[in-house]
Design a protein around this motif. Structure first.
Motif, mmCIF file in Angstrom:
data_model
loop_
_atom_site.group_PDB
_atom_site.id
_atom_site.type_symbol
_atom_site.label_atom_id
_atom_site.label_comp_id
_atom_site.label_asym_id
_atom_site.label_seq_id
_atom_site.Cartn_x
_atom_site.Cartn_y
_atom_site.Cartn_z
ATOM 1 N N MET A 261 0.831 -1.210 0.000
ATOM 2 C CA MET A 261 0.000 0.000 0.000
ATOM 3 C C MET A 261 0.863 1.256 0.000
ATOM 4 O O MET A 261 0.537 2.243 -0.669
ATOM 5 N N ALA A 262 1.982 1.222 0.743
ATOM 6 C CA ALA A 262 2.867 2.391 0.787
ATOM 7 C C ALA A 262 3.489 2.668 -0.578
ATOM 8 O O ALA A 262 3.663 3.834 -0.975
ATOM 9 N N GLN A 263 3.826 1.620 -1.317
ATOM 10 C CA GLN A 263 4.381 1.795 -2.660
ATOM 11 C C GLN A 263 3.337 2.412 -3.591
ATOM 12 O O GLN A 263 3.657 3.300 -4.391
ATOM 13 N N ASP A 264 2.089 1.938 -3.497
ATOM 14 C CA ASP A 264 1.018 2.516 -4.311
ATOM 15 C C ASP A 264 0.789 3.983 -3.948
ATOM 16 O O ASP A 264 0.578 4.826 -4.821
ATOM 17 N N LEU A 265 0.840 4.266 -2.642
ATOM 18 C CA LEU A 265 0.639 5.641 -2.185
ATOM 19 C C LEU A 265 1.747 6.544 -2.713
ATOM 20 O O LEU A 265 1.490 7.682 -3.130
ATOM 21 N N ALA A 266 2.982 6.038 -2.731
ATOM 22 C CA ALA A 266 4.107 6.824 -3.238
ATOM 23 C C ALA A 266 3.974 7.111 -4.726
ATOM 24 O O ALA A 266 4.520 8.100 -5.231
ATOM 25 N N ARG A 267 3.251 6.232 -5.441
ATOM 26 C CA ARG A 267 3.019 6.462 -6.877
ATOM 27 C C ARG A 267 1.860 7.408 -7.130
ATOM 28 O O ARG A 267 1.505 7.663 -8.293
ATOM 29 N N GLY A 268 1.245 7.931 -6.072
ATOM 30 C CA GLY A 268 0.177 8.903 -6.222
ATOM 31 C C GLY A 268 -1.218 8.328 -6.313
ATOM 32 O O GLY A 268 -2.170 9.042 -6.622
ATOM 33 N N ILE A 269 -1.372 7.045 -6.034
ATOM 34 C CA ILE A 269 -2.710 6.435 -6.074
ATOM 35 C C ILE A 269 -3.475 6.860 -4.825
ATOM 36 O O ILE A 269 -2.943 6.776 -3.710
ATOM 37 N N ARG A 273 -8.746 4.323 -3.082
ATOM 38 C CA ARG A 273 -8.647 3.345 -4.159
ATOM 39 C C ARG A 273 -7.714 2.202 -3.761
ATOM 40 O O ARG A 273 -7.951 1.042 -4.104
ATOM 41 N N ILE A 274 -6.652 2.536 -3.023
ATOM 42 C CA ILE A 274 -5.733 1.496 -2.543
ATOM 43 C C ILE A 274 -6.473 0.542 -1.611
ATOM 44 O O ILE A 274 -6.354 -0.682 -1.729
ATOM 45 N N PHE A 275 -7.239 1.102 -0.669
ATOM 46 C CA PHE A 275 -7.981 0.255 0.270
ATOM 47 C C PHE A 275 -8.974 -0.642 -0.472
ATOM 48 O O PHE A 275 -9.139 -1.820 -0.156
ATOM 49 N N ALA A 276 -9.638 -0.085 -1.486
ATOM 50 C CA ALA A 276 -10.644 -0.856 -2.218
ATOM 51 C C ALA A 276 -10.028 -1.958 -3.060
ATOM 52 O O ALA A 276 -10.671 -2.981 -3.343
ATOM 53 N N SER A 277 -8.756 -1.776 -3.457
ATOM 54 C CA SER A 277 -8.105 -2.756 -4.336
ATOM 55 C C SER A 277 -7.561 -3.967 -3.574
ATOM 56 O O SER A 277 -7.161 -4.959 -4.191
ATOM 57 N N GLN A 278 -7.520 -3.880 -2.228
ATOM 58 C CA GLN A 278 -6.997 -4.995 -1.452
ATOM 59 C C GLN A 278 -7.967 -6.172 -1.511
ATOM 60 O O GLN A 278 -9.159 -6.009 -1.695
ATOM 61 N N ARG A 279 -7.428 -7.376 -1.365
ATOM 62 C CA ARG A 279 -8.248 -8.589 -1.372
ATOM 63 C C ARG A 279 -8.024 -9.369 -0.088
ATOM 64 O O ARG A 279 -6.979 -9.951 0.109
ATOM 65 N N PRO A 280 -9.047 -9.332 0.832
ATOM 66 C CA PRO A 280 -10.312 -8.616 0.714
ATOM 67 C C PRO A 280 -10.122 -7.121 0.935
ATOM 68 O O PRO A 280 -9.097 -6.715 1.504
ATOM 69 N N ALA A 299 7.541 4.278 2.244
ATOM 70 C CA ALA A 299 7.572 2.919 1.699
ATOM 71 C C ALA A 299 8.857 2.187 2.071
ATOM 72 O O ALA A 299 8.840 0.980 2.349
ATOM 73 N N GLN A 300 9.996 2.900 2.076
ATOM 74 C CA GLN A 300 11.269 2.247 2.370
ATOM 75 C C GLN A 300 11.279 1.634 3.758
ATOM 76 O O GLN A 300 11.911 0.597 3.990
ATOM 77 N N ALA A 301 10.593 2.275 4.707
ATOM 78 C CA ALA A 301 10.588 1.766 6.076
ATOM 79 C C ALA A 301 9.878 0.422 6.160
ATOM 80 O O ALA A 301 10.346 -0.500 6.840
ATOM 81 N N TRP A 302 8.752 0.291 5.454
ATOM 82 C CA TRP A 302 8.021 -0.981 5.488
ATOM 83 C C TRP A 302 8.852 -2.092 4.870
ATOM 84 O O TRP A 302 8.836 -3.234 5.350
ATOM 85 N N GLU A 303 9.593 -1.779 3.822
ATOM 86 C CA GLU A 303 10.469 -2.785 3.207
ATOM 87 C C GLU A 303 11.577 -3.202 4.175
ATOM 88 O O GLU A 303 11.942 -4.381 4.245
ATOM 89 N N ALA A 304 12.104 -2.238 4.936
ATOM 90 C CA ALA A 304 13.161 -2.548 5.906
ATOM 91 C C ALA A 304 12.632 -3.473 6.998
ATOM 92 O O ALA A 304 13.320 -4.416 7.423
ATOM 93 N N TRP A 305 11.405 -3.245 7.431
ATOM 94 C CA TRP A 305 10.835 -4.105 8.479
ATOM 95 C C TRP A 305 10.511 -5.495 7.937
ATOM 96 O O TRP A 305 10.570 -6.473 8.682
ATOM 97 N N LEU A 306 10.195 -5.592 6.673
ATOM 98 C CA LEU A 306 10.031 -6.919 6.076
ATOM 99 C C LEU A 306 11.341 -7.699 6.128
ATOM 100 O O LEU A 306 11.344 -8.916 6.366
ATOM 101 N N SER A 307 12.446 -7.007 5.921
ATOM 102 C CA SER A 307 13.750 -7.667 6.004
ATOM 103 C C SER A 307 14.030 -8.139 7.430
ATOM 104 O O SER A 307 14.585 -9.224 7.646
ATOM 105 N N ILE A 308 13.632 -7.332 8.419
ATOM 106 C CA ILE A 308 13.817 -7.739 9.816
ATOM 107 C C ILE A 308 12.922 -8.937 10.129
ATOM 108 O O ILE A 308 13.310 -9.852 10.860
ATOM 109 N N ALA A 309 11.707 -8.946 9.562
ATOM 110 C CA ALA A 309 10.820 -10.094 9.747
ATOM 111 C C ALA A 309 11.430 -11.358 9.151
ATOM 112 O O ALA A 309 11.328 -12.450 9.719
ATOM 113 N N GLN A 310 12.080 -11.214 7.990
ATOM 114 C CA GLN A 310 12.769 -12.352 7.386
ATOM 115 C C GLN A 310 13.905 -12.822 8.295
ATOM 116 O O GLN A 310 14.129 -14.027 8.460
#
Length: 342
Positions: A261-269, A273-280, A299-310
């Motif tokens: 969602m953060a990446q979509d938000l950074a692209r100006g969406i 619309r981002i919330f509606a596009s999620q499934r569910p 967006a970069q912060a969420w990617e960094a935390w994904l790396s910590i989760a890994q």
């Protein structure tokens, strides 16, 4: 080439493909599928295994070097490429396509990544992974609420347990869609079943209420920016004996969703619309919570935390030094808005 679970089993019996790709968000199902491929590689004589973790600083030259180096210990090799963010970038995409075009001999590449969104699936690298004749792409679909009782019935049957409909309904309610928790409860139920028959009373007596509610309270606390409350919940879960993989499952799911969602938000969406596009689609009552978290971090912060989760996943498996609980605590406080000095 796309495969489902049954087709994958047949493929592995027939022999190894040069490349296997496992894509999905459920940690139990994706982990078991990857384990199935690893087992087939061992059966085929793979004694050497290399594992690469892709983050923003990953050097894709390492993959090229691995593909062109000679094995000193075994004729067959397994190379794992883990992409927790789900997007290898331009350099990574080219490296994957080059690998597929000229697969190194006596080597199997196993790529694991989360579920690919629509934009990722339309990219050249993803299309190549899905359609290339040297690749076997396994999409792991989630088990929804209607499918869960049947999934657990089959899982219990595999453990030699016949469950009544009432028992399945109660067990489904207790685990609330968490397949990892369901698998753990089934392992416990093996000790309680008399004659291989499971009834509702046995479930009532043997299965504690799933910790999933408290785990998701943890996720909500950190998204609200309540660092102290998030840590209290995390320490409480640990004290009650909740397994670290269950906590990681809930946190990583939130991180993957918010990273996309953060990446979509950074692209100006627009956010709606981002919330509606999620499934569910995102529930109305969660929109303010997610909006606050997305405004707090780029967006970069969420990617960094994904790396910590890994990293936490690797610590759980003994593949990385340190405590998974410390990694989870770091994610909790940093997502809450507290930056740690490391």
């Amino acid at each position: 080439m796309k495969l489902n679970a049954t087709q994958l089993t047949r493929q592995l019996k027939d022999g190894l493909a040069p490349v296997f790709v496992v894509s999905g968000d459920d940690p139990l199902l994706t982990g078991e599928t990857a384990d199935q491929i690893r087992h087939a590689c061992r059966q085929a004589g793979c004694e050497e295994r290399l594992v690469f973790h892709v983050d923003r600083s990953f050097d894709w030259g390492q993959l090229y070097d691995a593909s062109h180096s000679l094995s000193l210990f075994a004729q067959q090799r397994l190379i794992e490429l883990r992409i927790p963010g789900g997007k290898p970038g331009d350099e990574g995409g080219k490296a994957l396509i080059a690998w597929l075009d000229t697969p190194p001999p006596d080597t199997t590449l196993l790529v694991t990544l989360p579920k690919l969104d629509g934009s990722a699936q339309r990219s050249k690298w993803a299309k190549t992974l899905i359609e290339h004749p040297a690749s076997r792409f396994v999409q792991i679909w989630p088990i929804d609420a209607q499918q869960l009782p049947g999934w657990m019935r089959d899982r219990l049957a595999g453990a030699g347990i016949q469950a009544s409909p009432e028992a399945l309904e109660l067990l489904s309610a207790r685990v609330e869609g968490n397949l990892l928790a369901a698998s753990q409860e089934i392992e416990k139920l093996k000790l309680f079943c008399n004659g291989g028959v499971l009834d509702a009373q046995t479930v009532q007596e043997a299965v504690a209420d799933s910790a999933r509610f408290d785990v998701f309270n943890l996720a909500d606390s950190m998204l609200k920016g309540e660092a102290q409350q998030a840590l209290r919940v995390l320490h409480g879960l640990r004290g009650e004996g909740v397994e670290a993989p269950v906590v990681l499952w809930a946190i990583a799911r939130e991180l993957r969703s918010l990273a996309n969602m953060a990446q979509d938000l950074a692209r100006g969406i627009p956010l709606e619309r981002i919330f509606a596009s999620q499934r569910p689609p995102v529930w109305d009552k969660r929109k303010p919570l997610l909006s606050k978290a997305l405004q707090r971090h780029p967006a970069q912060a969420w990617e960094a935390w994904l790396s910590i989760a890994q990293q936490a996943d690797e610590q759980i498996k003994g593949q990385h030094a340190g405590s998974a609980w410390d990694s989870l605590a770091r994610i909790a406080v940093e997502v809450s808005g507290v930056r740690l000095k490391l």
